[in-house]
Design a protein around this motif. Structure first.
Motif, PDB file in Angstrom:
ATOM      1  N   LYS A   5     -10.464  -4.955  -2.215  1.00  0.00           N
ATOM      2  CA  LYS A   5     -10.066  -6.024  -3.132  1.00  0.00           C
ATOM      3  C   LYS A   5      -8.758  -6.669  -2.683  1.00  0.00           C
ATOM      4  N   THR A   6      -7.799  -5.835  -2.256  1.00  0.00           N
ATOM      5  CA  THR A   6      -6.525  -6.354  -1.756  1.00  0.00           C
ATOM      6  C   THR A   6      -6.741  -7.189  -0.507  1.00  0.00           C
ATOM      7  N   SER A   9      -8.392 -10.476  -1.374  1.00  0.00           N
ATOM      8  CA  SER A   9      -7.509 -11.399  -2.101  1.00  0.00           C
ATOM      9  C   SER A   9      -6.588 -12.146  -1.150  1.00  0.00           C
ATOM     10  N   ARG A 154      -2.349 -18.329  -0.807  1.00  0.00           N
ATOM     11  CA  ARG A 154      -2.919 -19.431  -1.596  1.00  0.00           C
ATOM     12  C   ARG A 154      -2.170 -20.743  -1.379  1.00  0.00           C
ATOM     13  N   THR A 288      -4.638 -11.465   7.911  1.00  0.00           N
ATOM     14  CA  THR A 288      -4.551 -10.473   6.835  1.00  0.00           C
ATOM     15  C   THR A 288      -4.118  -9.117   7.383  1.00  0.00           C
TER      16      THR A 288
END
Length: 456
Positions: A5-6, A9, A154, A288
């Protein structure tokens, strides 16, 4: 699985960010592709030239990315801001140099690439404008590196969408005289890129110096130390040379392909553009890995950093395999989006099928290269890039194209032989590293952790 999930995201906004860039490049190519194979070839060669220009200075963004990630993890963002300040000063200087170089050298570059009079005459102004756009993109990459280093993927996404939206809109309007704008042809596409990058840079300046100031003090006067300056220069130099070794090889690769004719060059450009949809998740998951590994190294948790890098590579591989299956099955249909020339789209489709699943190894290069950047293992990245480009990629490409005369297929086989070797080499390095000995990258004696907000 609990870490996925991390990872997602952080990775998904980056994927969408790179997708926006890829989509805008694709739309622009489709738009200008209506002007014929010569224009497609000019855009393709210009893309390779600009990739080399970007590669020379990309080390700044990569360095800020991993150093800020480590500073963020260690709760020492004064250090991170100082390092970003040094990089931004260098980026501004480099941007000015790139602008003036492009202004006076674009025609000579196109001649050096083997272009005929029509190619050089049509392409010189376009390439000049691409250099002007690059002058903006160098500091943009540094700003994005800072934001990703603190785990904000983002904001770069939003800035990219806005900038690339402007780029596509103005390319359409200026290239074809739509939306009440003058018809400038290929030069209009160049002006669209300049405007899009300028808007992106203005957005970055606002975010960094206004929105981020309250939390990190980004507008305060900074006095970087000589040691920090040397660290930024050394790390940026190694990462920039690593990218440049690859981009220079791609330049020579394109020069080889140009000997095969305009159809081959056009097919090569379209195929590279299509395969950039595979580079997209590869870059995103690589970025990432740098963020997560760098932050955990900063927190003093190297084993967790290693584990997060592995999970990032697994997720990224799933994305690439799924994408490769789609590209393999629909290769010709995808190629027809770009051109209605049967020779070009059929050759393009075959090149896409050659690369569809082999791009997994390009993913390994990005995933594990991102992880190695996160721990600051930049020397290995540079050495392996120089060796594999100089002693594997270019010799195999030359033999495949000119000795065995395998044409475009030989060129692309050589490209993916190289990417496979590079990906596997970085994966081996990642897992053979003694992670218990990995430490925070320092420019001098370690400083104690500090609470940035409380200190102000």
């Amino acid at each position: 699985m609990r870490h996925w999930k991390t990872i997602l995201s952080l990775a998904l906004p980056s994927i969408l960010s790179f997708a926006a860039m890829t989509a805008s490049g694709t739309i622009n190519l489709i738009l200008v592709g209506q002007m014929g194979a010569l224009v497609i070839a000019i855009v393709g060669v210009s893309n390779i030239v600009m990739y080399n220009a970007w590669a020379l200075f990309s080390g700044l963004g990569h360095t800020v990315n991993y150093l800020v990630a480590q500073s963020f993890g260690a709760e020492r963002m004064d250090q991170g801001v100082r390092r970003a300040y040094v990089a931004l000063l260098v980026a501004a200087t480099m941007g000015a140099a790139v602008f003036f170089f492009g202004l006076f050298a674009s025609g000579a570059i196109l001649k050096l690439m083997g272009g005929d009079a029509a190619f050089v005459g049509e392409g010189t102004v376009y390439l000049q404008l691409r250099f002007a756009a690059m002058a903006c993109s160098i500091p943009i990459f540094v700003f994005h590196g800072f934001l990703r280093g603190i785990g904000d993927t983002r904001t770069p996404l939003l800035l990219t969408i806005v900038g690339n939206g402007v780029m596509v809109l103005l390319t359409y309007g200026l290239a074809f005289g739509r939306l009440g704008l003058p018809e400038l042809g290929l030069a209009g596409a160049g002006w669209g890129m300049v405007a899009g990058e300028a808007v992106g840079l203005i957005g970055c300046l606002y975010v960094y110096y206004i929105r981020m100031h309250e939390r990190y003090g980004t507008r305060r006067r900074v006095r970087p130390t000589l040691a920090e300056t040397k660290l930024i220069a050394a790390e940026s130099g190694k990462l920039g040379l690593q990218e440049f070794a690859m981009s220079a090889s791609m330049l020579v690769f394109t020069r080889f392909v140009m000997e095969l004719g305009t159809t081959a060059v056009a097919a090569n450009e379209v195929a590279l553009n299509v395969m950039s949809f595979g580079f997209m998740p590869a870059f995103a998951f690589g970025a990432t890995a740098t963020i997560l590994v760098g932050q955990e190294i900063g927190r003093g948790a190297p084993e967790l950093a290693r584990k997060l890098g592995t999970h990032t590579a697994l997720l990224g591989s799933v994305f690439l395999l799924a994408l490769g299956a789609v590209e393999f099955v629909f290769a010709e249909s995808i190629a027809r989006w770009y051109t209605d020339d049967p020779e070009v789209y059929r050759l393009t489709a075959h090149l896409i099928q050659v690369a569809a699943f082999l791009q997994l190894f390009d993913g390994f290069y990005n995933f594990y290269g991102g992880g190695l950047r996160g721990i600051g293992d930049t020397a290995f990245l540079l050495k392996s890039s120089l060796v594999l480009n100089g002693f594997l990629f270019l010799p195999v490409a030359y033999v495949s194209v000119f000795v065995f005369e395998w044409g475009s297929y030989g060129a692309w086989i050589s490209l993916y032989v190289y990417m496979t070797a590079f990906g596997l080499a970085l994966m081996a390095r990642y897992y053979r590293t003694d992670w218990s000995q990995v430490r925070l990258k320092e420019e001098g004696p370690p400083l104690p952790p500090e609470n940035e907000v409380a200190s102000r």
